[in-house]
Write an enzyme that holds these catalytic residues in place. Sequence first.
Site, PDB file in Angstrom:
ATOM      1  N   LYS A 119     -15.311  -1.581   4.232  1.00 45.55           N
ATOM      2  CA  LYS A 119     -14.566  -1.536   5.503  1.00 45.55           C
ATOM      3  C   LYS A 119     -15.271  -2.364   6.581  1.00 45.55           C
ATOM      4  CE  LYS A 119     -11.012   1.116   4.411  1.00 45.55           C
ATOM      5  NZ  LYS A 119      -9.693   0.479   4.121  1.00 45.55           N
ATOM      6  N   VAL A 176      -3.595  -6.862  -5.869  1.00 41.45           N
ATOM      7  CA  VAL A 176      -4.286  -7.800  -4.981  1.00 41.45           C
ATOM      8  C   VAL A 176      -5.524  -8.444  -5.608  1.00 41.45           C
ATOM      9  CG1 VAL A 176      -3.418  -6.739  -2.849  1.00 41.45           C
ATOM     10  CG2 VAL A 176      -5.623  -5.999  -3.797  1.00 41.45           C
ATOM     11  N   SER A 233       1.741   8.171   1.841  1.00 39.03           N
ATOM     12  CA  SER A 233       0.992   6.955   2.182  1.00 39.03           C
ATOM     13  C   SER A 233       1.177   6.577   3.649  1.00 39.03           C
ATOM     14  CB  SER A 233       1.466   5.779   1.325  1.00 39.03           C
ATOM     15  OG  SER A 233       1.186   6.006  -0.032  1.00 39.03           O
ATOM     16  N   TYR A 283     -18.954   8.250   1.469  1.00 36.66           N
ATOM     17  CA  TYR A 283     -18.048   7.116   1.671  1.00 36.66           C
ATOM     18  C   TYR A 283     -18.699   5.833   1.109  1.00 36.66           C
ATOM     19  CZ  TYR A 283     -14.069   4.689   3.810  1.00 36.66           C
ATOM     20  OH  TYR A 283     -12.923   3.947   4.025  1.00 36.66           O
ATOM     21  N   GLY A 297       0.774  -1.239   0.000  1.00 39.00           N
ATOM     22  CA  GLY A 297       0.000   0.000   0.000  1.00 39.00           C
ATOM     23  C   GLY A 297       0.800   1.281   0.000  1.00 39.00           C
ATOM     24  N   ILE A 341      -6.842  11.511   6.818  1.00 38.26           N
ATOM     25  CA  ILE A 341      -5.505  12.055   6.525  1.00 38.26           C
ATOM     26  C   ILE A 341      -5.449  12.358   5.031  1.00 38.26           C
ATOM     27  CG2 ILE A 341      -3.021  11.648   6.599  1.00 38.26           C
ATOM     28  CD1 ILE A 341      -3.460   9.446   8.632  1.00 38.26           C
ATOM     29  N   LYS A 342      -4.854  13.475   4.691  1.00 41.20           N
ATOM     30  CA  LYS A 342      -4.773  13.892   3.285  1.00 41.20           C
ATOM     31  C   LYS A 342      -3.695  13.095   2.547  1.00 41.20           C
ATOM     32  CE  LYS A 342      -5.929  16.698  -0.074  1.00 41.20           C
ATOM     33  NZ  LYS A 342      -7.262  16.562  -0.666  1.00 41.20           N
ATOM     34  N   THR A 343      -4.072  11.946   2.025  1.00 41.84           N
ATOM     35  CA  THR A 343      -3.165  11.103   1.225  1.00 41.84           C
ATOM     36  C   THR A 343      -3.700  11.035  -0.194  1.00 41.84           C
ATOM     37  OG1 THR A 343      -4.435   9.129   1.714  1.00 41.84           O
ATOM     38  CG2 THR A 343      -2.622   9.645   3.230  1.00 41.84           C
ATOM     39  N   LEU A 344      -3.013  10.259  -1.047  1.00 42.01           N
ATOM     40  CA  LEU A 344      -3.485  10.067  -2.425  1.00 42.01           C
ATOM     41  C   LEU A 344      -4.921   9.539  -2.437  1.00 42.01           C
ATOM     42  CD1 LEU A 344      -2.603  10.175  -5.424  1.00 42.01           C
ATOM     43  CD2 LEU A 344      -1.913   7.769  -5.192  1.00 42.01           C
TER      44      LEU A 344
HETATM   45  P1  NAD Z   1      -2.726   5.667  -0.437  1.00 43.57           P
HETATM   46  O1  NAD Z   1      -3.376   6.050  -1.723  1.00 43.57           O
HETATM   47  O2  NAD Z   1      -1.355   6.139  -0.203  1.00 43.57           O
HETATM   48  O3  NAD Z   1      -2.745   4.075  -0.287  1.00 43.57           O
HETATM   49  C1  NAD Z   1      -3.698   3.239  -0.909  1.00 43.57           C
HETATM   50  C2  NAD Z   1      -2.937   2.144  -1.608  1.00 43.57           C
HETATM   51  O4  NAD Z   1      -3.800   1.169  -2.167  1.00 43.57           O
HETATM   52  C3  NAD Z   1      -2.064   2.673  -2.754  1.00 43.57           C
HETATM   53  O5  NAD Z   1      -0.710   2.349  -2.525  1.00 43.57           O
HETATM   54  C4  NAD Z   1      -2.577   1.904  -3.955  1.00 43.57           C
HETATM   55  O6  NAD Z   1      -1.560   1.582  -4.877  1.00 43.57           O
HETATM   56  C5  NAD Z   1      -3.125   0.659  -3.287  1.00 43.57           C
HETATM   57  N1  NAD Z   1      -4.000  -0.124  -4.155  1.00 43.57           N
HETATM   58  C6  NAD Z   1      -5.162   0.265  -4.749  1.00 43.57           C
HETATM   59  N2  NAD Z   1      -5.632  -0.727  -5.516  1.00 43.57           N
HETATM   60  C7  NAD Z   1      -4.754  -1.768  -5.396  1.00 43.57           C
HETATM   61  C8  NAD Z   1      -4.675  -3.073  -5.970  1.00 43.57           C
HETATM   62  N3  NAD Z   1      -5.614  -3.527  -6.819  1.00 43.57           N
HETATM   63  N4  NAD Z   1      -3.643  -3.881  -5.623  1.00 43.57           N
HETATM   64  C9  NAD Z   1      -2.688  -3.437  -4.773  1.00 43.57           C
HETATM   65  N5  NAD Z   1      -2.696  -2.215  -4.213  1.00 43.57           N
HETATM   66  C10 NAD Z   1      -3.715  -1.394  -4.545  1.00 43.57           C
HETATM   67  O7  NAD Z   1      -3.720   6.167   0.720  1.00 43.57           O
HETATM   68  P2  NAD Z   1      -3.746   5.874   2.286  1.00 43.57           P
HETATM   69  O8  NAD Z   1      -4.613   6.913   2.843  1.00 43.57           O
HETATM   70  O9  NAD Z   1      -2.372   5.685   2.813  1.00 43.57           O
HETATM   71  O10 NAD Z   1      -4.564   4.499   2.369  1.00 43.57           O
HETATM   72  C11 NAD Z   1      -4.080   3.320   2.976  1.00 43.57           C
HETATM   73  C12 NAD Z   1      -5.179   2.602   3.743  1.00 43.57           C
HETATM   74  O11 NAD Z   1      -5.610   3.428   4.824  1.00 43.57           O
HETATM   75  C13 NAD Z   1      -6.431   2.286   2.929  1.00 43.57           C
HETATM   76  O12 NAD Z   1      -6.924   1.021   3.320  1.00 43.57           O
HETATM   77  C14 NAD Z   1      -7.389   3.357   3.371  1.00 43.57           C
HETATM   78  O13 NAD Z   1      -8.737   2.959   3.205  1.00 43.57           O
HETATM   79  C15 NAD Z   1      -7.007   3.462   4.823  1.00 43.57           C
HETATM   80  N6  NAD Z   1      -7.458   4.681   5.519  1.00 43.57           N
HETATM   81  C16 NAD Z   1      -7.151   5.908   5.017  1.00 43.57           C
HETATM   82  C17 NAD Z   1      -7.585   7.063   5.685  1.00 43.57           C
HETATM   83  C18 NAD Z   1      -7.313   8.433   5.125  1.00 43.57           C
HETATM   84  O14 NAD Z   1      -8.039   9.370   5.499  1.00 43.57           O
HETATM   85  N7  NAD Z   1      -6.288   8.625   4.279  1.00 43.57           N
HETATM   86  C19 NAD Z   1      -8.296   6.937   6.890  1.00 43.57           C
HETATM   87  C20 NAD Z   1      -8.568   5.647   7.393  1.00 43.57           C
HETATM   88  C21 NAD Z   1      -8.137   4.534   6.686  1.00 43.57           C
HETATM   89  O1  0WE Z   2     -10.554   4.808   2.878  1.00 42.57           O
HETATM   90  C1  0WE Z   2     -10.369   5.929   2.477  1.00 42.57           C
HETATM   91  C2  0WE Z   2     -10.047   6.150   1.014  1.00 42.57           C
HETATM   92  C3  0WE Z   2     -10.823   5.206   0.144  1.00 42.57           C
HETATM   93  C4  0WE Z   2     -10.774   5.467  -1.340  1.00 42.57           C
HETATM   94  C5  0WE Z   2     -10.613   6.711  -1.909  1.00 42.57           C
HETATM   95  C6  0WE Z   2     -10.615   6.860  -3.291  1.00 42.57           C
HETATM   96  C7  0WE Z   2     -10.511   8.210  -3.948  1.00 42.57           C
HETATM   97  C8  0WE Z   2     -10.009   8.100  -5.373  1.00 42.57           C
HETATM   98  C9  0WE Z   2     -10.962   4.381  -2.166  1.00 42.57           C
HETATM   99  N1  0WE Z   2     -10.973   4.491  -3.506  1.00 42.57           N
HETATM  100  C10 0WE Z   2     -10.798   5.707  -4.075  1.00 42.57           C
HETATM  101  N2  0WE Z   2     -10.859   5.784  -5.439  1.00 42.57           N
HETATM  102  C11 0WE Z   2     -10.556   6.919  -6.117  1.00 42.57           C
HETATM  103  O2  0WE Z   2     -10.676   6.955  -7.361  1.00 42.57           O
HETATM  104  N3  0WE Z   2     -10.483   6.981   3.350  1.00 42.57           N
HETATM  105  C12 0WE Z   2     -10.870   6.723   4.709  1.00 42.57           C
HETATM  106  C13 0WE Z   2     -10.308   8.400   2.948  1.00 42.57           C
HETATM  107  C14 0WE Z   2     -11.668   8.922   2.587  1.00 42.57           C
HETATM  108  O3  0WE Z   2     -12.198   8.671   1.372  1.00 42.57           O
HETATM  109  C15 0WE Z   2     -13.463   9.230   1.341  1.00 42.57           C
HETATM  110  C16 0WE Z   2     -13.725   9.854   2.579  1.00 42.57           C
HETATM  111  C17 0WE Z   2     -12.580   9.641   3.382  1.00 42.57           C
HETATM  112  C18 0WE Z   2     -12.390  10.092   4.795  1.00 42.57           C
HETATM  113  C19 0WE Z   2     -14.410   9.225   0.332  1.00 42.57           C
HETATM  114  C20 0WE Z   2     -15.634   9.877   0.541  1.00 42.57           C
HETATM  115  C21 0WE Z   2     -15.904  10.486   1.754  1.00 42.57           C
HETATM  116  C22 0WE Z   2     -14.956  10.480   2.793  1.00 42.57           C
END
Ligand code: NAD
Ligand code: 0WE
Length: 255
Positions: free
Chosen positions: A162, A64, A19, A155, A13, A191-194
């Site tokens: 989830k 995956v 990330s 969401y 990930g 968190i402000k990630t990709l």
């Molecule tokens: P991120 O975009 O850096 O990480 C998401 C990762 O998923 C990326 O590396 C992407 O390449 C990978 N991915 C997507 N499709 C895939 C596939 N088919 N095979 C393998 N990898 C794949 O963003 P992040 O915020 O670091 O997210 C990591 C985890 O944290 C996620 O499960 C996300 O739901 C969870 N999360 C994020 C937040 C948030 O606000 N950013 C909050 C709670 C939980």
């Molecule tokens: O789990 C996540 C991110 C999930 C996610 C986000 C994207 C955006 C771009 C999964 N797939 C995609 N596909 C895309 O094309 N979070 C917890 C961060 C998140 O995502 C949201 C949130 C929050 C918080 C989406 C809608 C509303 C709130």
Amino acid sequence: MGLLTGKKALILGVANEKSIAWAIARLFRAEGAEVMLTYAGEAIEKRVRPLAESLEAAVAPCNVTSDEEIAALMKQVEQRWGGLDILIHSVAFADKEELKGSILSTTRQGFSTALDISAYSLIALLKGAHPLMAGRNACAMAMTYYGAVRVFPNYNVMGVAKAALEASVRYLAAGLGPDSIRVNAISAGPIKTLAASGVGDFKQILNTVEERAPLHRNITQDEVAKSALYLCSDLASGVSGEIHYVDAGYNVTGI
Ligand code: NAD
Ligand code: 0WE
């Protein structure tokens, strides 16, 4: 001596330096773990390779959605390390059309993709990793969000995914416990990630946490990583099946 000295950690990930998985990889390396990172696709590979190099970490492809790629990954882990102590699942995906509007606009395909990549993948990965992790006090950890439990606008199907992921953590904890494998999840605040980019009004979500959470601030990737370190180290040897909130306390608030 680091908390993870000599441990072998497979981390899925990392997309870029923002990330959550990258913060975990850095801290685990600093605590003495050997690290392997994976990437899905060439665009991500270009970003992950230099990051991996800076940690002397190995890299391997793994989308995956592919049983073949998961099998090939586990073969690489076996050849390199002969076993595995830590598996970090930090992967989620839903088509962006699914993350807006009504839950009723969820498509069969969109549901399937979100659940496959964001939930089933944990089971698939542990199926593959099980022989490498059994009998060595190993630990797996996934990343989740409070949208599994409560409704957040937009969401949508990710909340459903989830919820499935969190239930999978409990069933996997029960199923793999006899082999001394612990399975937990961290439920992180926003968190402000990709994965958060392109989410409409993410700033408003962050502002709401700042206003209402007990700590009146948002959390960082490094704070998630510190809790992941606890969960994956011997400090949490008695902890399995848990959903551990790292959200500045937001989830305990009422109004
Ligand atoms: P991120 O975009 O850096 O990480 C998401 C990762 O998923 C990326 O590396 C992407 O390449 C990978 N991915 C997507 N499709 C895939 C596939 N088919 N095979 C393998 N990898 C794949 O963003 P992040 O915020 O670091 O997210 C990591 C985890 O944290 C996620 O499960 C996300 O739901 C969870 N999360 C994020 C937040 C948030 O606000 N950013 C909050 C709670 C939980
Ligand atoms: O789990 C996540 C991110 C999930 C996610 C986000 C994207 C955006 C771009 C999964 N797939 C995609 N596909 C895309 O094309 N979070 C917890 C961060 C998140 O995502 C949201 C949130 C929050 C918080 C989406 C809608 C509303 C709130």
